[in-house]
Design a protein around this motif. Structure first.
Motif, PDB file in Angstrom:
ATOM      1  N   ASN A 127       0.843  -1.227  -0.011  1.00 21.93           N
ATOM      2  CA  ASN A 127       0.160  -0.045  -0.026  1.00 21.93           C
ATOM      3  C   ASN A 127       1.036   1.126  -0.004  1.00 21.93           C
ATOM      4  OD1 ASN A 127      -2.518  -1.498   0.092  1.00 21.93           O
ATOM      5  ND2 ASN A 127      -2.224  -1.994   2.242  1.00 21.93           N
ATOM      6  N   CYS A 128       1.626   1.416   1.221  1.00 21.66           N
ATOM      7  CA  CYS A 128       2.569   2.506   1.123  1.00 21.66           C
ATOM      8  C   CYS A 128       3.809   2.586   0.316  1.00 21.66           C
ATOM      9  CB  CYS A 128       2.662   3.006   2.674  1.00 21.66           C
ATOM     10  SG  CYS A 128       3.653   1.924   3.491  1.00 21.66           S
ATOM     11  N   LYS A 129       4.162   1.393   0.145  1.00 23.01           N
ATOM     12  CA  LYS A 129       5.504   0.902  -0.355  1.00 23.01           C
ATOM     13  C   LYS A 129       6.743   1.347   0.265  1.00 23.01           C
ATOM     14  CE  LYS A 129       3.325   0.315  -4.161  1.00 23.01           C
ATOM     15  NZ  LYS A 129       2.956  -0.934  -4.576  1.00 23.01           N
ATOM     16  N   LYS A 130       6.576   1.435   1.564  1.00 22.85           N
ATOM     17  CA  LYS A 130       7.436   1.601   2.770  1.00 22.85           C
ATOM     18  C   LYS A 130       8.258   0.337   2.884  1.00 22.85           C
ATOM     19  CE  LYS A 130       8.755   3.606   7.104  1.00 22.85           C
ATOM     20  NZ  LYS A 130       8.261   4.144   8.601  1.00 22.85           N
ATOM     21  N   GLU A 131       9.426   0.233   3.004  1.00 20.33           N
ATOM     22  CA  GLU A 131      10.185  -0.975   3.236  1.00 20.33           C
ATOM     23  C   GLU A 131      10.532  -0.991   4.720  1.00 20.33           C
ATOM     24  OE1 GLU A 131      14.262  -3.399   2.112  1.00 20.33           O
ATOM     25  OE2 GLU A 131      13.879  -1.825   1.119  1.00 20.33           O
ATOM     26  N   SER A 132      10.159  -2.453   5.323  1.00 20.34           N
ATOM     27  CA  SER A 132      10.508  -2.630   6.715  1.00 20.34           C
ATOM     28  C   SER A 132      11.331  -3.972   6.840  1.00 20.34           C
ATOM     29  CB  SER A 132       9.092  -2.965   7.489  1.00 20.34           C
ATOM     30  OG  SER A 132       8.399  -1.912   7.239  1.00 20.34           O
ATOM     31  N   GLN A 133      12.106  -3.856   7.947  1.00 23.39           N
ATOM     32  CA  GLN A 133      13.221  -5.013   7.975  1.00 23.39           C
ATOM     33  C   GLN A 133      12.665  -5.938   8.995  1.00 23.39           C
ATOM     34  OE1 GLN A 133      16.153  -5.360   6.119  1.00 23.39           O
ATOM     35  NE2 GLN A 133      15.576  -3.382   5.173  1.00 23.39           N
ATOM     36  N   ILE A 134      12.028  -7.032   8.576  1.00 26.70           N
ATOM     37  CA  ILE A 134      11.385  -8.038   9.233  1.00 26.70           C
ATOM     38  C   ILE A 134      12.538  -8.926   9.990  1.00 26.70           C
ATOM     39  CG2 ILE A 134       9.982 -10.075   9.396  1.00 26.70           C
ATOM     40  CD1 ILE A 134       8.623  -7.515   8.621  1.00 26.70           C
ATOM     41  N   PHE A 135      13.797  -9.298   9.332  1.00 27.34           N
ATOM     42  CA  PHE A 135      15.017 -10.029  10.024  1.00 27.34           C
ATOM     43  C   PHE A 135      16.019  -9.062   9.729  1.00 27.34           C
ATOM     44  CE2 PHE A 135      12.113 -13.325   7.765  1.00 27.34           C
ATOM     45  CZ  PHE A 135      11.733 -13.913   9.102  1.00 27.34           C
ATOM     46  N   PRO A 136      16.147  -8.160  10.561  1.00 21.73           N
ATOM     47  CA  PRO A 136      17.161  -7.027  10.385  1.00 21.73           C
ATOM     48  C   PRO A 136      18.644  -7.465  10.432  1.00 21.73           C
ATOM     49  CG  PRO A 136      15.818  -6.774  12.423  1.00 21.73           C
ATOM     50  CD  PRO A 136      15.643  -7.989  12.026  1.00 21.73           C
ATOM     51  N   PRO A 137      19.381  -6.971   9.528  1.00 20.93           N
ATOM     52  CA  PRO A 137      20.802  -7.561   9.031  1.00 20.93           C
ATOM     53  C   PRO A 137      21.614  -6.961  10.388  1.00 20.93           C
ATOM     54  CG  PRO A 137      20.274  -5.663   7.830  1.00 20.93           C
ATOM     55  CD  PRO A 137      19.072  -6.027   8.504  1.00 20.93           C
ATOM     56  N   THR A 138      21.593  -7.479  11.389  1.00 17.97           N
ATOM     57  CA  THR A 138      22.545  -6.842  12.676  1.00 17.97           C
ATOM     58  C   THR A 138      24.033  -6.957  12.217  1.00 17.97           C
ATOM     59  OG1 THR A 138      22.507  -9.132  13.655  1.00 17.97           O
ATOM     60  CG2 THR A 138      20.652  -7.416  14.313  1.00 17.97           C
ATOM     61  N   THR A 139      24.681  -7.636  11.572  1.00 20.50           N
ATOM     62  CA  THR A 139      25.744  -7.706  11.010  1.00 20.50           C
ATOM     63  C   THR A 139      26.189  -7.296   9.953  1.00 20.50           C
ATOM     64  OG1 THR A 139      25.888 -10.246  10.589  1.00 20.50           O
ATOM     65  CG2 THR A 139      26.392  -9.472  12.699  1.00 20.50           C
ATOM     66  N   GLY A 140      25.373  -6.553   9.205  1.00 20.02           N
ATOM     67  CA  GLY A 140      25.433  -6.184   7.810  1.00 20.02           C
ATOM     68  C   GLY A 140      24.910  -7.043   6.700  1.00 20.02           C
ATOM     69  N   GLY A 141      24.186  -8.179   7.053  1.00 13.00           N
ATOM     70  CA  GLY A 141      23.481  -8.971   6.027  1.00 13.00           C
ATOM     71  C   GLY A 141      24.503  -9.711   5.296  1.00 13.00           C
ATOM     72  N   ALA A 142      23.955 -10.077   4.039  1.00 14.54           N
ATOM     73  CA  ALA A 142      24.730 -11.021   2.794  1.00 14.54           C
ATOM     74  C   ALA A 142      25.876  -9.922   2.279  1.00 14.54           C
ATOM     75  CB  ALA A 142      23.836 -11.434   2.011  1.00 14.54           C
ATOM     76  N   ALA A 143      25.474  -8.699   2.122  1.00 10.35           N
ATOM     77  CA  ALA A 143      26.339  -7.610   1.459  1.00 10.35           C
ATOM     78  C   ALA A 143      27.717  -7.605   2.048  1.00 10.35           C
ATOM     79  CB  ALA A 143      25.627  -6.304   1.545  1.00 10.35           C
ATOM     80  N   ALA A 144      27.612  -7.768   3.668  1.00 11.31           N
ATOM     81  CA  ALA A 144      28.972  -7.470   4.419  1.00 11.31           C
ATOM     82  C   ALA A 144      29.786  -8.545   4.377  1.00 11.31           C
ATOM     83  CB  ALA A 144      28.459  -7.064   5.921  1.00 11.31           C
ATOM     84  N   MET A 145      29.096  -9.884   4.363  1.00 13.49           N
ATOM     85  CA  MET A 145      29.513 -11.112   4.428  1.00 13.49           C
ATOM     86  C   MET A 145      30.022 -11.570   2.768  1.00 13.49           C
ATOM     87  SD  MET A 145      27.851 -15.143   4.663  1.00 13.49           S
ATOM     88  CE  MET A 145      27.186 -14.902   2.891  1.00 13.49           C
ATOM     89  N   CYS A 146      29.521 -11.000   1.930  1.00  8.58           N
ATOM     90  CA  CYS A 146      30.015 -11.214   0.661  1.00  8.58           C
ATOM     91  C   CYS A 146      31.367 -10.489   0.244  1.00  8.58           C
ATOM     92  CB  CYS A 146      29.050 -10.951  -0.493  1.00  8.58           C
ATOM     93  SG  CYS A 146      27.886 -12.073  -0.536  1.00  8.58           S
ATOM     94  N   HIS A 147      31.273  -9.079   1.014  1.00  7.96           N
ATOM     95  CA  HIS A 147      32.582  -8.153   0.750  1.00  7.96           C
ATOM     96  C   HIS A 147      33.462  -8.744   1.745  1.00  7.96           C
ATOM     97  CE1 HIS A 147      34.940  -4.756   2.119  1.00  7.96           C
ATOM     98  NE2 HIS A 147      34.686  -4.174   0.858  1.00  7.96           N
ATOM     99  N   ASP A 148      33.372  -9.427   2.776  1.00  6.34           N
ATOM    100  CA  ASP A 148      34.578  -9.855   3.568  1.00  6.34           C
ATOM    101  C   ASP A 148      34.928 -11.131   2.878  1.00  6.34           C
ATOM    102  OD1 ASP A 148      33.944  -7.906   5.397  1.00  6.34           O
ATOM    103  OD2 ASP A 148      32.788  -9.115   6.674  1.00  6.34           O
ATOM    104  N   LEU A 149      34.330 -11.824   2.542  1.00  5.50           N
ATOM    105  CA  LEU A 149      34.564 -13.216   1.916  1.00  5.50           C
ATOM    106  C   LEU A 149      34.800 -13.120   0.262  1.00  5.50           C
ATOM    107  CD1 LEU A 149      32.540 -15.590   3.557  1.00  5.50           C
ATOM    108  CD2 LEU A 149      34.742 -14.901   4.244  1.00  5.50           C
ATOM    109  N   LYS A 150      34.839 -11.968  -0.387  1.00  6.27           N
ATOM    110  CA  LYS A 150      35.211 -11.858  -1.834  1.00  6.27           C
ATOM    111  C   LYS A 150      34.427 -12.662  -2.567  1.00  6.27           C
ATOM    112  CE  LYS A 150      39.947 -10.109  -1.067  1.00  6.27           C
ATOM    113  NZ  LYS A 150      39.528  -9.762   0.410  1.00  6.27           N
ATOM    114  N   LEU A 151      32.833 -12.605  -2.556  1.00  4.39           N
ATOM    115  CA  LEU A 151      31.800 -13.155  -3.309  1.00  4.39           C
ATOM    116  C   LEU A 151      30.866 -12.323  -3.891  1.00  4.39           C
ATOM    117  CD1 LEU A 151      31.089 -16.300  -0.859  1.00  4.39           C
ATOM    118  CD2 LEU A 151      32.661 -16.578  -2.918  1.00  4.39           C
ATOM    119  N   PRO A 152      30.275 -12.771  -5.182  1.00  4.93           N
ATOM    120  CA  PRO A 152      29.464 -11.722  -5.426  1.00  4.93           C
ATOM    121  C   PRO A 152      28.090 -11.858  -4.806  1.00  4.93           C
ATOM    122  CG  PRO A 152      30.326 -13.368  -7.364  1.00  4.93           C
ATOM    123  CD  PRO A 152      30.736 -13.874  -5.898  1.00  4.93           C
TER     124      PRO A 152
END
Length: 320
Positions: free
Chosen positions: A237-262
């Motif tokens: 309805n409002c198109k606002k994004e909510s974090q149901i599962f908060p990425p407390t340690t940076g989520g997959a993006a941080a993990m991929c950056h650390d481990l050099k994965l796409p």
């Protein structure tokens, strides 16, 4: 199944049965004798069988409940939208086969011909195989030890008559155990394109996915990339994004950056995904304008690009 040490050097290693980590292992004498390194003849049989399969993709995650089967199903649906692309989906989750339900094939049975088991088809260009087709009821429990699971996976890879296939997608159970070792062992000679790892944003999932990444690296299985599933919720309805599962340690993006994965992409939560799976229908068709569908299509395109590049490298190696 006998438990092997965490730092097992492997049956084909020069240190097999002789290394410090081998002390106390029930298989030490077998490995030291060299008998453990005898290759399974099924490996060559499967290699021959897989000559008609262009691309082989494993869908993995160390964590259960992150949406591997849902992703595998929609990867198959997305690839099969091109009617000239032949797609096969193999479910090797022996104890929890959910692919028949998700693909709308519950109650179907496998038929055998002179050329092997025939897959169950969703469409002319999308075939599926699962132990779920061999059970008398979807509520039946499969209570098997490792060797019997391995035998079933061997049979799926060797005896199913897939025909000419562009993509074989293998949906796996969570963990880094019997099923994973078996499918990698049996398909290595046939050349696996790589693995897609599925996670959710929270650390409790990421820590198990890191174990899966280590598994891939130890068995020399290429990693195509990581998919972050259930990545936020966009209100319709409002198109606002909510974090149901908060990425407390940076989520997959941080993990991929650390481990050099796409990072292949982030798929947001959409209640219609679960509804489509329960009805055995493609969410991509049911909700074409959903942000989750847009994310799926982008991820599928990146996987195709990886496979095409992998094929080009293979062809160059052969020609040189």
């Amino acid at each position: 199944m006998e438990e092997v040490p965490h730092d097992c050097p492997g049956a084909d290693s020069a240190q097999a049965g002789r290394g410090a980590s081998c002390q106390g292992c029930p298989n030490q004498r077998l490995c030291a004798s060299g008998a453990g390194a005898t290759p399974d003849p099924a490996i060559e049989e499967i290699k021959e069988k897989m000559k008609t399969v262009k691309h082989k993709i494993l869908v993995l995650s160390g964590k259960g409940g992150v949406g591997k089967s849902t992703f595998s199903a929609h990867l198959a649906h997305g690839l099969a939208e091109d009617e000239n692309t032949q797609v096969a989906l193999l479910d090797i989750d022996i104890c929890g086969p959910s692919i028949p339900k998700i693909m709308g094939l519950e109650g179907e049975q496998v038929h055998q011909s002179g050329s092997g088991w025939s897959p169950v088809y969703v469409d002319e260009n999308l075939g599926v195989m699962s132990i779920g087709f061999l059970l008398s009821s979807p509520d039946d429990a499969v209570i098997w030890r490792g060797p019997k699971k391995n035998g079933m996976i061997k049979q799926f890879l060797r005896d199913v008559d897939w025909g000419e296939v562009d993509y074989l997608i293998v949906d796996t159970p969570p963990g880094t155990s019997d099923e994973h070792l078996s499918v990698v062992q049996y398909l290595t000679a046939a050349r696996i394109d790589g693995a897609v790892l599925v996670t959710t944003p929270q650390e409790v999932s990421l820590q198990d996915v890191r174990k899966e990444i280590n598994f891939c690296r130890k068995v020399k299985l290429p990693i195509i990339g990581v998919v972050e599933n259930m990545s936020g919720f966009i209100c319709p309805n409002c198109k606002k994004e909510s974090q149901i599962f908060p990425p407390t340690t940076g989520g997959a993006a941080a993990m991929c950056h650390d481990l050099k994965l796409p990072l292949l992409g982030r798929v947001p939560l959409d209640p219609h995904i679960g509804k489509s799976c329960d009805k055995g229908q493609s969410f991509l068709v049911e909700a074409p304008d959903s942000p989750a569908t847009v994310a799926y299509r982008s991820i599928i395109q990146r996987i195709q690009e990886f496979c095409n590049l992998h094929q080009s490298k293979e062809e160059n190696l052969i020609s040189s």
